[in-house]
Design a protein around this motif. Structure first.
Motif, mmCIF file in Angstrom:
data_model
loop_
_atom_site.group_PDB
_atom_site.id
_atom_site.type_symbol
_atom_site.label_atom_id
_atom_site.label_comp_id
_atom_site.label_asym_id
_atom_site.label_seq_id
_atom_site.Cartn_x
_atom_site.Cartn_y
_atom_site.Cartn_z
ATOM 1 N N TRP A 7 -10.022 4.730 33.963
ATOM 2 C CA TRP A 7 -8.823 3.907 34.085
ATOM 3 C C TRP A 7 -8.198 3.753 32.698
ATOM 4 N N ARG A 9 -5.451 2.629 29.978
ATOM 5 C CA ARG A 9 -4.524 1.494 29.821
ATOM 6 C C ARG A 9 -3.777 1.655 28.498
ATOM 7 N N ARG A 10 -4.301 1.054 27.421
ATOM 8 C CA ARG A 10 -3.726 1.289 26.084
ATOM 9 C C ARG A 10 -4.776 1.996 25.222
ATOM 10 N N TYR A 34 -3.708 6.164 35.483
ATOM 11 C CA TYR A 34 -2.994 5.060 34.840
ATOM 12 C C TYR A 34 -2.308 4.265 35.938
ATOM 13 N N SER A 79 -3.947 -3.473 40.420
ATOM 14 C CA SER A 79 -4.946 -2.569 39.866
ATOM 15 C C SER A 79 -6.195 -2.476 40.739
ATOM 16 N N TRP A 97 -13.490 2.008 31.826
ATOM 17 C CA TRP A 97 -12.260 1.735 31.089
ATOM 18 C C TRP A 97 -12.605 1.165 29.720
ATOM 19 N N ASP A 109 -9.505 -8.106 34.165
ATOM 20 C CA ASP A 109 -10.556 -7.094 34.074
ATOM 21 C C ASP A 109 -11.916 -7.636 34.509
#
Length: 476
Positions: A7, A9-10, A34, A79, A97, A109
């Motif tokens: 997964w 993300r940034r 993403y 998500s 992730w 999260d």
């Protein structure tokens, strides 16, 4: 054959990506995904400039993953629902992730991890964004740090023990039947009205762009960083902040690269400049440390005394705020910085401090107004850094500027842009003025060139007004 979902993300890179590396080493097939879910980041969903960067960074990541053999799947939130559906579809046994540290995303999260584990999946997260986790460093009393120097003394001492950055992932095996994803354009990240020409001319988002920027900095500016980093007319800073924010390069990679550079070039000046730059990375670490331990600070002052600070009311400052945002304050260095921000999505750090001091102290406009404007216009808009920077300037945060420090924009401009190169570039109305009139044209014996106006506030009187207000807080 076991499959895992990674997964993204940034952490938009293939090198030094622990979640991706973990999936590669433990599973036969990998599905990179993403999930666009801005509602889950409220009230700090990415602003306009950051969305522009995200679009192009995802474009670059997608191409890199496709070359490695496992294309990036794009979905739109929520998500948890998307991850559950994808895990069922591809029969994945794990989701991996890399961690984010904003308060809303920590809560999101944690809920995702618990739910996936209850579904029987392996769910693990990793540190890919920081040199040290925010909870790892404490004072001798076991408290969070609130002063940078002792924080960095502790954090910096740990750097030699850091493991080397992970190598780039070169080959991935995709899942047998990839689910349907969205075209990138359907995420709606690019502006409908194309105001982004300056951004396109200034930046190359993506992992390759990050390394190009780092190499250019090392070739052209690293050896003089300490002496020249405060001069906005020079390309003396790395400009890696947006690449760091989107995880196109990690701080560990930067530290390792710079340390190797210093070892190869044993000149004392190079070593000192590299160490000074790494210390500046430490401020980024410190900002994340503060945000983690004081999650209310993006909207509220860390120092509770500032809850009663006598800011002007919105109805009284609306016109001044608009002039500041547009770069039409009549103070050249302030206007230059705000125009640079609007055109490029970035502003030199010294100038950031000057424009923030002008807003909060000369105009007595709440720092939250400036933080929100920066959030929407900066390509490197980072909640931790943005919050710490504005609270520092306002005097309400940890390790804050003393309340009596009011940056004099004229003196700052004359000191750090002595020849007016920066001013003449961003405020071309003034480019024909001689150097001794450029920094404060309203003091010149000749009228400032039209259409440039006089300052919207008297600098000396507004400074005294600010000092009185801050004295009340100090004594209150």
């Amino acid at each position: 054959m076991t499959a895992a979902i990674v997964w993204f993300r940034r952490d938009l890179r293939l090198a030094d990506n622990p979640a991706l590396r973990h999936a590669l080493e433990r599973h036969e097939r990998v599905l990179p995904v993403y999930i666009h879910a801005p509602d889950e980041e409220a009230p700090w969903a990415p602003g306009g400039a950051a969305r522009w960067w995200l679009h192009h960074s995802l474009e670059a990541l997608s191409a890199a993953l496709a070359r490695a053999g496992a294309p990036l799947l794009l979905r739109q939130g929520p998500s948890l629902r998307q991850l559950r559906e994808l895990a069922r579809t591809v029969d994945a046994s794990a989701v991996y992730w890399n961690r984010l540290y904003e308060p809303a995303l920590i809560a999101r999260d944690q809920a995702v991890k618990q739910a996936l584990r209850e579904d029987g999946l392996t769910a693990e997260s990793f540190n890919a964004a920081l040199l040290a986790e925010p909870w790892q460093l404490k004072t001798g009393n076991g408290d969070p740090y609130r002063v940078f120097t002792p924080y960095w003394r502790n954090a910096g001492a740990r750097l030699p023990q850091r493991p080397p950055p992970l190598p780039a992932v070169r080959k991935l095996s995709p899942v047998a039947r990839a689910p349907r994803g969205l075209p990138l354009k359907e995420l709606g990240l690019l502006p409908d009205i194309r105001w982004d020409g300056g951004l396109r001319d200034t930046w190359i988002p993506g992992e390759a762009g990050a390394w190009k920027r780092l190499e250019q900095y090392c070739d052209e500016a690293a050896a003089n960083y300490k002496e020249e980093r405060d001069l906005p007319a020079l390309e003396a800073t790395s400009r890696l902040s947006p690449h760091l924010h989107f995880g196109e390069i990690s701080p560990g990679q930067i530290v390792a690269w710079l340390r190797r550079l210093a070892a190869e070039d044993a000149r004392h000046g190079m070593v000192a400049n590299v160490d000074h730059y790494i210390r500046e990375l430490g401020w980024r670490e410190f900002s994340h440390h503060l945000l983690y331990h004081y999650p209310y600070t993006p909207l509220q002052p860390l120092n509770p005394k500032f809850e009663s600070f006598p800011w002007r009311k919105p109805r009284d400052y609306a016109a001044d705020l608009r002039a500041w945002q547009r770069g039409r304050t009549g103070v050249p260095i302030v206007d230059a910085g705000m125009r640079q921000l609007w055109h490029t999505g970035w502003m030199h750090n010294r100038v950031r401090m000057i424009v923030a001091s002008f807003l909060t102290k000369n105009l007595l406009i709440p720092w939250q107004e400036g933080a929100h404007w920066f959030w929407d216009t900066l390509v490197d808009a980072d909640l931790a850094n943005n919050t710490q920077g504005w609270q520092w300037t306002a005097g309400s945060g940890a390790d804050a500027a003393p309340y009596f420090r009011v940056f004099n924009p004229v003196l700052q401009s004359g000191k750090f842009d002595k020849d007016g190169v920066y001013l003449r570039h961003w405020v071309p109305e003034l480019k024909k003025l001689p150097d001794d009139m450029l920094h404060a044209p309203w003091l010149a014996k000749i009228a400032a060139p039209a259409p440039y106006d006089e300052p919207i506030v008297d600098l000396a009187r507004s400074r005294e007004r600010a000092l009185l207000a801050y004295a009340d807080i100090k004594n209150g």
